[in-house]
Design a protein around this motif. Structure first.
Motif, PDB file in Angstrom:
ATOM      1  N   ARG A   1      51.504  12.297 -32.287  1.00 17.55           N
ATOM      2  CA  ARG A   1      51.673  13.694 -32.689  1.00 17.55           C
ATOM      3  C   ARG A   1      51.773  14.549 -31.437  1.00 17.55           C
ATOM      4  O   ARG A   1      51.381  14.145 -30.340  1.00 17.55           O
ATOM      5  N   TYR A   2      52.229  15.778 -31.621  1.00 21.32           N
ATOM      6  CA  TYR A   2      52.205  16.770 -30.547  1.00 21.32           C
ATOM      7  C   TYR A   2      50.773  16.859 -30.009  1.00 21.32           C
ATOM      8  O   TYR A   2      49.817  16.968 -30.779  1.00 21.32           O
TER       9      TYR A   2
ATOM     10  N   MET B   1      56.763  11.722 -30.257  1.00 17.44           N
ATOM     11  CA  MET B   1      56.198  12.452 -31.411  1.00 17.44           C
ATOM     12  C   MET B   1      57.234  12.836 -32.460  1.00 17.44           C
ATOM     13  O   MET B   1      56.928  13.573 -33.397  1.00 17.44           O
TER      14      MET B   1
END
Ligand SMILES: C[S@@+](CC[C@H](N)C(=O)[O-])C[C@H]1O[C@@H](n2cnc3c(N)ncnc32)[C@H](O)[C@@H]1O
Length: 266
Positions: free
Chosen positions: A10-11, A176
């Motif tokens: 993820r970010y 991501m």
């Protein structure tokens, strides 16, 4: 050379974590370059003083604060999965909320204005998120989505700059799920969701060595060094030479653009 995504990161996991010592500087450089355009767009929307607003992925909060000033008797929620850079005491009508937009829930019709900038491009499930975000807008409410777009680095006269950016977008996608072309179908998507008064805009600033935009690239790019080199976009020396452009005051080229799509929920 572009590879498919192999991780479910993820970010903030591998790249751009808010715990990094230079991440606030990177986001400050971003706001320095794009806030003026976003604020002009907000000026063009009929935001009422009692509007209920949501800023998704608020980052350092500059847009959320601007919304709070416009909706002075309303309420603004600045939502981010990391609220490290959001001061809850900036404005009385501004609430800071730590939440992930992929799982956040609000009752239908909770907001009159919803904004997200450089956020949804970093999540593969963005279309599903947009579907839920639309349901949170009251009928007649306004949605403003802005994303990055890179129409010009691939045709740069500077070969290192083009290859560096091919590597940057590839590294972000693999890390991501970033899609720098994701806003391409936003106008049609908003129309399908029944939006009216849909508008679009693309702004492409420039980057000059030593400028805030160059700082944004220098800090972000350095986090992708291994990934870009391992994927074969540049070798070690070429990567160093590409990054040195951002310290070179004679270097100037088009930078990442901001593509914006807005509309009113019908
Ligand atoms: C590139 S920054 C943009 C910040 C701000 N919107 C701006 O344009 O100045 C992306 C922001 O989105 C946040 N973000 C990324 N994924 C998110 C998610 N799934 N839920 C909530 N926030 C997220 C990040 O923490 C970061 O603050």
């Amino acid at each position: 050379m572009v590879q498919t995504r192999t991780s479910n990161g993820r970010y903030g996991d591998e790249l751009f974590g808010h715990e990094r010592s230079d991440e606030r500087d990177r986001l400050n450089a971003l706001t320095h370059t794009y806030d003026e355009i976003t604020f002009a767009r907000l000026d063009s929307l009929p935001i009422r003083s009692d509007s209920r607003c949501l800023d998704i992925g608020a980052g350092t909060g500059t847009v959320a604060v601007s919304l709070a000033d416009r909706a002075s008797s309303g309420r603004v929620i600045a939502l981010d999965r990391s609220t490290a850079f959001l001061d809850p005491n900036t404005r009385e009508n501004l609430e800071v909320m730590e939440a992930d937009i992929t799982t956040a829930e609000f009752p239908p019709g909770s907001f009159d204005v919803i904004h997200a900038r450089f956020v949804l491009m970093h999540m593969p499930e963005r279309e599903e998120v947009i579907r839920r975000v639309v349901s949170w807008l009251a009928p007649g409410g306004w949605l403003l989505l802005s994303e990055g777009i890179d129409p010009l680095s691939s045709t740069s006269p500077n070969n290192l700059y083009s290859r560096l950016f091919a590597g940057v977008w590839d590294a972000m996608h693999r890390s991501m799920g970033t899609d720098v072309n994701c806003a391409r179908n936003y106008p049609a998507m908003l129309a399908e969701h029944g939006f009216v008064h849909i508008g679009t805009d693309v702004h492409v600033p420039h980057v000059r060595g030593g400028s805030p935009m160059a700082e944004f690239y220098r800090v972000g790019g350095s986090q992708m060094r291994e990934s870009i080199i391992a994927a074969g976009h540049l070798d070690n020396n070429e990567f160093d030479a590409g990054m040195a452009l951002f310290d070179d005051p004679t270097f100037i080229d088009f930078a990442m653009g901001m593509i914006s799509v807005w509309g009113q929920r019908g």
